[in-house]
Design a protein around this motif. Structure first.
Motif, PDB file in Angstrom:
ATOM      1  N   PHE A 146      -5.380   9.948  -3.173  1.00 31.06           N
ATOM      2  CA  PHE A 146      -4.988  10.496  -4.473  1.00 31.06           C
ATOM      3  C   PHE A 146      -5.991  10.093  -5.548  1.00 31.06           C
ATOM      4  O   PHE A 146      -6.427  10.929  -6.351  1.00 31.06           O
ATOM      5  CB  PHE A 146      -3.589   9.987  -4.836  1.00 31.06           C
ATOM      6  N   ILE A 147      -6.379   8.822  -5.570  1.00 25.80           N
ATOM      7  CA  ILE A 147      -7.319   8.336  -6.587  1.00 25.80           C
ATOM      8  C   ILE A 147      -8.694   8.969  -6.410  1.00 25.80           C
ATOM      9  O   ILE A 147      -9.319   9.408  -7.390  1.00 25.80           O
ATOM     10  CB  ILE A 147      -7.423   6.801  -6.513  1.00 25.80           C
ATOM     11  N   ILE A 148      -9.176   9.028  -5.166  1.00 28.65           N
ATOM     12  CA  ILE A 148     -10.483   9.637  -4.900  1.00 28.65           C
ATOM     13  C   ILE A 148     -10.487  11.099  -5.339  1.00 28.65           C
ATOM     14  O   ILE A 148     -11.450  11.576  -5.954  1.00 28.65           O
ATOM     15  CB  ILE A 148     -10.837   9.541  -3.399  1.00 28.65           C
ATOM     16  N   SER A 149      -9.416  11.815  -5.041  1.00 27.75           N
ATOM     17  CA  SER A 149      -9.319  13.233  -5.404  1.00 27.75           C
ATOM     18  C   SER A 149      -9.290  13.409  -6.916  1.00 27.75           C
ATOM     19  O   SER A 149      -9.938  14.312  -7.465  1.00 27.75           O
ATOM     20  CB  SER A 149      -8.069  13.849  -4.777  1.00 27.75           C
ATOM     21  N   ALA A 150      -8.532  12.548  -7.596  1.00 31.14           N
ATOM     22  CA  ALA A 150      -8.454  12.640  -9.054  1.00 31.14           C
ATOM     23  C   ALA A 150      -9.813  12.382  -9.694  1.00 31.14           C
ATOM     24  O   ALA A 150     -10.215  13.091 -10.631  1.00 31.14           O
ATOM     25  CB  ALA A 150      -7.419  11.637  -9.573  1.00 31.14           C
ATOM     26  N   VAL A 151     -10.526  11.386  -9.184  1.00 33.63           N
ATOM     27  CA  VAL A 151     -11.865  11.077  -9.706  1.00 33.63           C
ATOM     28  C   VAL A 151     -12.814  12.251  -9.460  1.00 33.63           C
ATOM     29  O   VAL A 151     -13.596  12.631 -10.336  1.00 33.63           O
ATOM     30  CB  VAL A 151     -12.425   9.800  -9.051  1.00 33.63           C
TER      31      VAL A 151
END
Length: 203
Positions: free
Chosen positions: A107-112
């Motif tokens: 989720f964090i990687i995708s948001a970044v």
């Protein structure tokens, strides 16, 4: 519904999501649907394997454990009556935590990646770079023209990373639900034993 039955439903839901996340991450290695001329031309976030490792590999283990809990509803776990249903449900909490961490990573990687935008050829300053800042391209599609190559790289990356964002978010919610379900199963026991293990009450 027995806590083991609920866990099985969650496991069934997690498996296709994990497979789809892996496929989405693999497609990101082909910017614009084409083979990249150099690996360095692929966005850095793709190489973090958020969909393959986080929402893929790490999610398979919790999913398999959740599926197995249904078979352990009343008479222990893994065919061993001394193991106990409560211990099996407690172990599912640990695996749910692993799944939650994996989904959170994706989720964090995708948001970044969505905020940063894709790496593409702009024709200036050496060619390949990140032309967008702070997600400014999300509200202004005219900026997409800054990416000359690969063709349609912006909608390609945006679509796939958005799918990863949504699916990993769903996975995190499902793992959180199982953590609560496992806690309830650990404290209160599971369904009625249906006459097995020498009793009719909850294990």
């Amino acid at each position: 519904m027995c806590s083991g039955g609920c866990a099985k439903c969650l496991g069934i839901a997690l498996i296709p999501l994990a497979i789809l996340c892996v496929l989405a991450n693999i497609l990101l290695f082909f910017p614009g649907g084409k083979v990249a001329s150099q690996n360095s031309n692929i966005s850095d976030e793709v190489w973090y394997f958020g969909g393959i490792l986080g929402s893929g590999v790490l999610m398979i283990f919790p999913a398999l454990v959740f599926l197995g809990l249904k078979n352990n509803d009343c008479c222990g776990c893994c065919g061993n009556e001394s193991c106990g249903k409560r211990f099996a449900m407690f172990s599912s909490i640990l695996f749910a935590a692993i799944g939650f961490v994996g989904a959170g990573y994706c989720f964090i990687i995708s948001a970044v990646a969505i905020n940063k935008g894709p790496k593409c050829y702009t024709g200036v300053l050496g060619g390949w770079q990140y032309p967008f800042t702070d997600g400014n391209y999300l509200s202004n599609t005219n900026l997409w023209n800054l990416c000359q190559q690969p063709t349609d790289i912006v909608p390609w990356n945006l679509t796939l990373f958005c799918l990863l964002l949504i699916m990993s978010g769903v996975q995190a919610v499902l793992c959180a639900i199982q953590a609560i379900n496992g806690l309830i199963g650990t404290i209160c026991g599971d369904c009625r034993c249906c006459g097995c293990c020498g009793g009719d009450g909850p294990v």
